[in-house]
Write a protein that holds these residues in place. Structure first.
Motif, PDB file in Angstrom:
ATOM      1  N   ALA A 154     -22.459  -7.123   8.494  1.00 17.85           N
ATOM      2  CA  ALA A 154     -23.616  -6.789   9.508  1.00 17.85           C
ATOM      3  C   ALA A 154     -24.749  -6.173   8.958  1.00 17.85           C
ATOM      4  N   ASP A 155     -24.503  -5.554   7.937  1.00 17.76           N
ATOM      5  CA  ASP A 155     -25.701  -4.480   7.157  1.00 17.76           C
ATOM      6  C   ASP A 155     -26.114  -5.497   5.918  1.00 17.76           C
ATOM      7  N   TYR A 156     -25.858  -6.867   5.964  1.00 15.07           N
ATOM      8  CA  TYR A 156     -26.378  -7.603   5.008  1.00 15.07           C
ATOM      9  C   TYR A 156     -26.413  -7.116   3.627  1.00 15.07           C
ATOM     10  N   GLU A 157     -24.832  -6.528   3.560  1.00 17.08           N
ATOM     11  CA  GLU A 157     -24.298  -6.506   2.217  1.00 17.08           C
ATOM     12  C   GLU A 157     -23.038  -7.356   1.870  1.00 17.08           C
ATOM     13  N   ARG A 158     -23.125  -8.204   0.964  1.00 17.41           N
ATOM     14  CA  ARG A 158     -21.895  -9.156   0.719  1.00 17.41           C
ATOM     15  C   ARG A 158     -20.686  -8.316   0.232  1.00 17.41           C
ATOM     16  N   PHE A 159     -19.648  -9.176   0.647  1.00 18.71           N
ATOM     17  CA  PHE A 159     -18.318  -8.545   0.335  1.00 18.71           C
ATOM     18  C   PHE A 159     -17.284  -9.891   0.311  1.00 18.71           C
ATOM     19  N   ASN A 177     -17.664  -2.124  -5.006  1.00 17.29           N
ATOM     20  CA  ASN A 177     -18.744  -1.254  -4.848  1.00 17.29           C
ATOM     21  C   ASN A 177     -19.775  -1.901  -5.343  1.00 17.29           C
ATOM     22  N   PHE A 178     -19.871  -3.235  -5.272  1.00 17.16           N
ATOM     23  CA  PHE A 178     -21.021  -4.086  -5.750  1.00 17.16           C
ATOM     24  C   PHE A 178     -20.967  -5.188  -4.949  1.00 17.16           C
ATOM     25  N   ASN A 179     -22.089  -6.107  -5.184  1.00 17.05           N
ATOM     26  CA  ASN A 179     -22.533  -7.191  -4.043  1.00 17.05           C
ATOM     27  C   ASN A 179     -22.039  -8.517  -4.948  1.00 17.05           C
ATOM     28  N   MET A 235     -15.499 -12.486 -10.262  1.00 22.98           N
ATOM     29  CA  MET A 235     -16.384 -12.371  -9.245  1.00 22.98           C
ATOM     30  C   MET A 235     -17.907 -12.181 -10.120  1.00 22.98           C
ATOM     31  N   GLY A 236     -18.879 -12.714  -9.699  1.00 27.99           N
ATOM     32  CA  GLY A 236     -20.215 -12.260 -10.196  1.00 27.99           C
ATOM     33  C   GLY A 236     -20.849 -11.265  -9.312  1.00 27.99           C
ATOM     34  N   SER A 237     -22.160 -10.781  -9.702  1.00 31.86           N
ATOM     35  CA  SER A 237     -22.511  -9.721  -8.904  1.00 31.86           C
ATOM     36  C   SER A 237     -24.009  -9.827  -9.064  1.00 31.86           C
ATOM     37  N   TYR A 238     -24.901  -8.947  -8.363  1.00 35.90           N
ATOM     38  CA  TYR A 238     -26.405  -8.825  -8.315  1.00 35.90           C
ATOM     39  C   TYR A 238     -26.636  -7.328  -7.988  1.00 35.90           C
ATOM     40  N   ASP A 239     -27.657  -7.052  -8.867  1.00 31.26           N
ATOM     41  CA  ASP A 239     -28.234  -5.749  -8.758  1.00 31.26           C
ATOM     42  C   ASP A 239     -29.673  -5.703  -9.296  1.00 31.26           C
ATOM     43  N   PHE A 240     -30.612  -5.884  -8.594  1.00 31.07           N
ATOM     44  CA  PHE A 240     -32.185  -6.025  -9.214  1.00 31.07           C
ATOM     45  C   PHE A 240     -32.587  -4.664  -9.128  1.00 31.07           C
ATOM     46  N   ASP A 241     -32.133  -3.611  -8.527  1.00 26.55           N
ATOM     47  CA  ASP A 241     -32.653  -2.398  -8.728  1.00 26.55           C
ATOM     48  C   ASP A 241     -32.216  -1.572 -10.121  1.00 26.55           C
ATOM     49  N   THR A 242     -31.081  -1.862 -10.567  1.00 23.38           N
ATOM     50  CA  THR A 242     -30.691  -1.124 -11.650  1.00 23.38           C
ATOM     51  C   THR A 242     -30.510  -1.995 -13.016  1.00 23.38           C
ATOM     52  N   SER A 285     -25.995 -12.354 -17.266  1.00 20.08           N
ATOM     53  CA  SER A 285     -27.327 -12.030 -16.917  1.00 20.08           C
ATOM     54  C   SER A 285     -27.484 -10.406 -16.791  1.00 20.08           C
ATOM     55  N   ALA A 286     -28.647  -9.826 -16.918  1.00 22.26           N
ATOM     56  CA  ALA A 286     -28.693  -8.475 -16.591  1.00 22.26           C
ATOM     57  C   ALA A 286     -28.580  -8.088 -15.207  1.00 22.26           C
ATOM     58  N   SER A 287     -29.469  -8.766 -14.436  1.00 21.28           N
ATOM     59  CA  SER A 287     -29.534  -8.420 -12.773  1.00 21.28           C
ATOM     60  C   SER A 287     -28.967  -9.230 -11.905  1.00 21.28           C
ATOM     61  N   LEU A 288     -28.233 -10.628 -12.302  1.00 27.52           N
ATOM     62  CA  LEU A 288     -27.732 -11.373 -11.336  1.00 27.52           C
ATOM     63  C   LEU A 288     -26.635 -12.183 -12.354  1.00 27.52           C
ATOM     64  N   SER A 289     -25.352 -11.880 -11.738  1.00 31.83           N
ATOM     65  CA  SER A 289     -24.416 -12.968 -12.674  1.00 31.83           C
ATOM     66  C   SER A 289     -23.674 -13.919 -11.771  1.00 31.83           C
ATOM     67  N   GLU A 290     -23.501 -14.976 -12.070  1.00 30.46           N
ATOM     68  CA  GLU A 290     -22.549 -16.129 -11.488  1.00 30.46           C
ATOM     69  C   GLU A 290     -21.559 -16.693 -12.310  1.00 30.46           C
ATOM     70  N   VAL A 291     -20.476 -16.635 -11.992  1.00 31.27           N
ATOM     71  CA  VAL A 291     -19.058 -17.061 -12.862  1.00 31.27           C
ATOM     72  C   VAL A 291     -18.861 -18.426 -12.518  1.00 31.27           C
ATOM     73  N   GLY A 292     -18.358 -19.339 -13.533  1.00 28.69           N
ATOM     74  CA  GLY A 292     -18.115 -20.532 -13.626  1.00 28.69           C
ATOM     75  C   GLY A 292     -17.122 -21.103 -14.867  1.00 28.69           C
ATOM     76  N   PHE A 293     -15.767 -21.447 -14.556  1.00 25.52           N
ATOM     77  CA  PHE A 293     -15.200 -21.663 -15.654  1.00 25.52           C
ATOM     78  C   PHE A 293     -14.909 -23.421 -15.660  1.00 25.52           C
ATOM     79  N   VAL A 294     -15.071 -23.909 -16.917  1.00 28.89           N
ATOM     80  CA  VAL A 294     -14.772 -25.286 -17.258  1.00 28.89           C
ATOM     81  C   VAL A 294     -14.624 -25.344 -18.719  1.00 28.89           C
ATOM     82  N   ASP A 295     -13.740 -26.590 -19.120  1.00 30.90           N
ATOM     83  CA  ASP A 295     -13.776 -26.518 -20.443  1.00 30.90           C
ATOM     84  C   ASP A 295     -14.485 -27.737 -20.737  1.00 30.90           C
ATOM     85  N   LEU A 296     -15.684 -27.415 -21.316  1.00 29.64           N
ATOM     86  CA  LEU A 296     -16.926 -28.368 -21.810  1.00 29.64           C
ATOM     87  C   LEU A 296     -16.326 -28.638 -23.156  1.00 29.64           C
ATOM     88  N   ASP A 297     -15.825 -28.358 -23.914  1.00 25.53           N
ATOM     89  CA  ASP A 297     -15.529 -28.844 -25.441  1.00 25.53           C
ATOM     90  C   ASP A 297     -14.192 -29.289 -25.440  1.00 25.53           C
TER      91      ASP A 297
END
Length: 476
Positions: A121-126, A155-157, A176-183, A216-228
């Motif tokens: 409700a406070d627009y924080e992701r969980f 304690n992260f988004n 889980m990935g996370s984001y923090d554009f402030d820090t 990435s420094a400010s926003l990370s998204e995680v995905g696993f796949v056997d590409l090789d």
């Protein structure tokens, strides 16, 4: 006629039809039928099953139904997936908080459970979890549980979520990935599953960028796949530097030896021809959409110019061990969207247990000013691929299996240092084995007893990583 006698006769007919169908699928004769004859055969199977299912149950009927589902996926297949018009995702999946889904069978009961990143409700992701209390073919999701697995308060988004057995102990670990554009500090967080494949347990301690992850420094998204194609999960993620830049692709190869502790190599940006010049945010999904033995990409996200969104398809024109991606194509599978879609967050999952990859996506429509969760059912795609230049014939049997899957391949050349893989429908390698082939007929077997119930693909590669054979099968 006595109703019981009639029903017994129909059961006998269904079993005979299912046995005939299994043989036809296994030896390839089903694919040689005309499309009309394929459809007629399958429709007869479906009609007969509907007549007998209320009066009988058991292994033979389930085998027949699985064979029918496989044939339905093959009937009329033309090398591309065919998706129905989207409908609102039912079965209890949450529509609230702009959810980002990842599906996995965390409790080993054969159906897909939902892991979710969503707004409060406070627009924080969980983090939230919805257990699939239905079945592999009829999903039904319990309400969102934010305290499942006794994870501590985050304690992260969180952004995207993925699970992988990175430590090769037979259960799925959580990331889980996370984001923090402030820090500018947005690591990937990981929890080792210290339980089992049927009873997961995650510790209170969380690892930050484990195994040398370099997001990435400010926003990370995680995905696993056997590409090789070496049997372990590599890391494919987004590359974001600031909130206002166009995201690119970042890749880290798992350099560990299959079956040992993972070790991820240095980050590679925009590898294998991957590039993005249209999307502000990218959400990556991998799967073998064209059934040629390697991993393709469907990418969603948001556009940097504020224009409406669509699905971007990156076809892998390389091989299972040496990927090479073509310039993205805009929605070649005709996945229907309303004209106001501005944000698109797709995920792959076989939610109805019919052996092909469906799509579930949260979308935001700026015209309607609302988000919704939509479901695109895959109505059929290719069930098998054979490289005719190297393989004279190939078959995998039984197509519905409990323990041992047999394979036969007749080649016109010797194959050294080949390998066999069993994958789920999202491309995750579950079984791998070394295979050497002589010129002529080769036979072998693979133990699939530990796989959960569902649809899988078995693939055979030569020593250069070229896919010789891909066949789909069902595990009971």
């Amino acid at each position: 006629m006595n109703p019981n006698v009639y029903l017994i006769e129909r059961v006998r007919e269904f079993r005979e039809l299912s046995q005939k169908l299994e043989k036809m699928v296994a030896n390839g004769s089903f694919l040689r039928l005309t499309t009309d004859r394929q459809v007629t055969f399958v429709e007869k199977m479906v009609r007969t099953y509907k007549e007998v299912v209320s009066g009988f149950s058991g292994k033979n009927l389930r085998r027949g139904l699985a064979a029918t589902a496989l044939a339905m996926g093959m009937a009329g297949a033309a090398g591309a997936q065919n998706f129905a018009a989207p409908v609102e995702a039912a079965s209890g999946l949450t529509q609230l908080g702009f959810p980002i889904f990842h599906f996995a069978d965390i409790d080993g009961d054969g159906d897909q459970d939902a892991f979710i990143s969503l707004y409060d409700a406070d627009y924080e992701r969980f983090f939230g979890f919805q257990e699939n209390t239905g079945t592999a073919t009829e999903a039904a999701f319990a309400p969102v549980d934010s305290n499942r697995f006794n994870l501590p308060g985050l304690n992260f988004n969180p952004t995207t979520i993925d699970l992988s057995d990175v430590d090769n102990d037979g259960d799925l670990d959580l990331f889980m990935g996370s984001y923090d554009f402030d820090t500018g500090n947005a690591p990937i967080y990981g929890w080792e599953n210290t339980g089992t494949g049927t009873s997961p347990s995650f510790p209170l301690n969380v690892a930050t960028n484990p195994f040398n992850f370099q997001p990435s420094a400010s926003l990370s998204e995680v995905g696993f796949v056997d590409l090789d194609g070496d049997g372990d999960d590599d890391l494919l993620m987004n590359l974001a530097t600031t909130e206002d830049t166009i995201e690119q692709f970042r890749y880290q190869e798992n350099l560990g030896i299959m079956g040992t502790f993972p070790q991820y190599g240095p980050a590679q940006d925009n590898p294998f021809g991957l590039t993005n010049d249209a999307l502000d945010r990218i959400i990556i999904n991998t799967g073998d959409l064209d059934m040629d033995g390697d991993q393709d990409l469907i990418v969603g996200g948001t556009r940097y110019d504020g224009d409406v969104m669509d699905f971007y398809y990156y076809q892998n024109a390389g091989s299972a061990t040496s990927p090479s991606f073509l310039t993205p194509t805009l929605n070649p599978f005709d996945l229907q969207l309303s004209e106001g879609v501005e944000i698109l967050v797709p995920t792959f999952v076989d939610i109805d247990g019919d052996g092909d990859i469906d799509i579930i996506s949260t979308v935001y429509d700026y015209i309607a000013e609302e988000n919704s969760v939509l479901f695109w059912e895959n109505e059929g795609g290719p069930a098998s691929v054979t490289d005719a230049s190297s393989v004279n014939r190939a078959r995998v049997y039984p197509t519905t299996v409990e323990n041992i899957l047999n394979w036969e391949v007749e080649t016109n050349a010797t194959v050294n240092n080949g390998h066999l893989r069993v994958l789920d429908l999202t491309g995750r390698t579950l079984v791998t084995d070394r295979v050497d082939l002589i010129s002529g007929l080769n036979r072998g077997m693979v133990n699939v007893a530990d796989l959960p119930a569902g649809a899988f693909v078995v693939q055979l590669f030569d020593g250069t990583g070229r896919n010789l054979v891909s066949r789909r099968f069902f595990k009971q």
